[in-house]
Design a protein around this motif. Structure first.
Motif, short mmCIF file in Angstrom:
data_model
loop_
_atom_site.label_atom_id
_atom_site.label_comp_id
_atom_site.label_asym_id
_atom_site.label_seq_id
_atom_site.Cartn_x
_atom_site.Cartn_y
_atom_site.Cartn_z
N HIS A 242 -10.89 -18.40 21.73
CA HIS A 242 -11.47 -17.70 20.72
C HIS A 242 -11.16 -16.36 20.95
O HIS A 242 -10.91 -15.83 22.06
CB HIS A 242 -13.12 -17.78 21.44
N GLU B 204 -10.09 -17.54 12.30
CA GLU B 204 -11.34 -16.77 12.61
C GLU B 204 -10.81 -15.58 12.48
O GLU B 204 -10.28 -14.87 13.55
CB GLU B 204 -12.00 -16.95 13.75
N GLY C 216 -20.89 -18.79 14.55
CA GLY C 216 -21.48 -18.33 15.72
C GLY C 216 -22.94 -17.96 15.37
O GLY C 216 -23.90 -18.69 15.49
N GLY C 217 -23.35 -16.67 15.02
CA GLY C 217 -24.61 -16.34 14.72
C GLY C 217 -25.45 -17.25 14.04
O GLY C 217 -26.73 -17.66 14.75
N LYS D 221 -21.97 -19.03 22.02
CA LYS D 221 -21.43 -17.87 22.77
C LYS D 221 -22.47 -17.55 23.83
O LYS D 221 -22.97 -18.66 24.56
CB LYS D 221 -21.57 -16.67 21.98
N SER E 43 -18.58 -15.24 9.87
CA SER E 43 -19.73 -14.95 9.18
C SER E 43 -20.14 -15.80 8.16
O SER E 43 -20.50 -15.55 6.86
CB SER E 43 -19.42 -13.50 8.52
N GLY F 194 -18.90 -11.86 13.12
CA GLY F 194 -20.31 -11.37 13.62
C GLY F 194 -20.15 -10.18 12.91
O GLY F 194 -21.04 -9.22 13.22
P1 PGA Z 1 -20.04 -15.61 13.62
O1 PGA Z 1 -19.14 -15.98 14.68
O2 PGA Z 1 -20.31 -16.73 12.83
O3 PGA Z 1 -21.15 -14.95 14.28
O4 PGA Z 1 -19.40 -14.68 12.81
C1 PGA Z 1 -18.06 -16.85 14.39
C2 PGA Z 1 -17.44 -17.36 15.78
O5 PGA Z 1 -17.08 -16.32 16.49
O6 PGA Z 1 -17.11 -18.32 16.01
#
Ligand code: PGA
Length: 247
Positions: free
Chosen positions: A94, A164, A231-232, A12, A210, A170
């Motif tokens: 996304h 997703e 993501g994170g 991101k 997540s 997140g």
């Molecule tokens: P996240 O994000 O793993 O931080 O939940 C996933 C994404 O948006 O691809």
């Protein structure tokens, strides 16, 4: 049919050049991974990361592209430019792009075709909001978004789908394993109807939202889950690699 798993990281709007240290850790461990690895840093780092990852088992990708190849679109980046910088894949549709930039299924579809035109894989994202799930509409919402966002000419070689759920991104919470299995089965059926049995069976369907080292093992075991979009937890090489090891 067996589909090789894909673990994809989406940084991101995070990462400065100093983050190359995390990249190097991933590159070093990449040959040991039993899955395909893709990392999508911000556009400013794609050139640097691609040069660094050249010849390794790690692919570098973008997070978005404009549908056109070039032109008067200030601030936008075309698929051809991403490819020229070394990207092999690009995330399109996304939920953050759909929400922040009002991207529609039709635009996402055009972006997927732009990715192919430039010689890249399109990672097309779909997912329901919490309100849509609460209303019991999630299967219909995701099928409609797939049909609108995925061109009928998509193939297993050119396209990856990421499921997703918007409410899991997140958020530190995920659907139950049964909910993930139900949705992935539904996505598979929709893809077979939309793309034909061969390509609809071959396209990989990732789960995203997540995913962490702690839950990756059980999520990756769910029937129909062909990898993860992270993501994170992809920002730290150790976590990203732990998720890959759990796949
Ligand atoms: P996240 O994000 O793993 O931080 O939940 C996933 C994404 O948006 O691809």
């Amino acid at each position: 049919m067996t589909r090789r798993k894909l673990i994809a990281g989406n940084w991101k709007m995070n990462g400065l050049r100093a983050a190359v240290a995390e990249l190097d850790r991933v590159i070093e461990a990449a040959p040991d991974a039993a899955c395909d690895l893709l990392l999508c840093p911000p556009a400013t780092l794609i050139g640097l990361f691609s040069t660094r990852a050249a010849g390794s088992a790690l692919m570098i990708g973008g997070q978005d592209c404009h549908p056109k190849a070039a032109g008067a679109h200030t601030g936008d980046i075309s698929a051809e430019m991403l490819r020229d910088a070394g990207a092999r894949a690009v995330i399109v549709g996304h939920s953050e792009r759909r929400a922040d930039h009002a991207e529609t299924d039709a635009l996402v579809r055009d972006k997927a075709e732009a990715a192919w035109r430039a010689g890249m894989t399109a990672v097309i994202c779909v997912g329901e909001t919490e309100a849509q799930r609460d209303a019991g509409a999630m299967l219909d919402v995701v099928a409609a978004s797939l049909i609108g966002s995925v061109p009928e000419t998509a193939t297993a070689d050119t396209t990856v789908i990421a499921y997703e759920p918007v409410w899991a991104i997140g958020a530190g919470r995920t659907p139950t394993l049964a909910q993930i299995e139900e949705m992935h089965g539904h996505i598979r059926e929709t893809l077979r109807a939309h793309l034909g049995v061969v390509q609809g069976t071959g396209v990989r369907v990732l789960y995203g939202g997540s995913v962490k080292p702690e839950n990756a093992g059980e999520i990756m075991q769910v029937r129909g889950v062909d990898g993860a979009l992270i993501g994170g937890a992809s920002l730290k090489a150790a976590d990203f690699l732990a998720i890959a090891a759990a796949s």
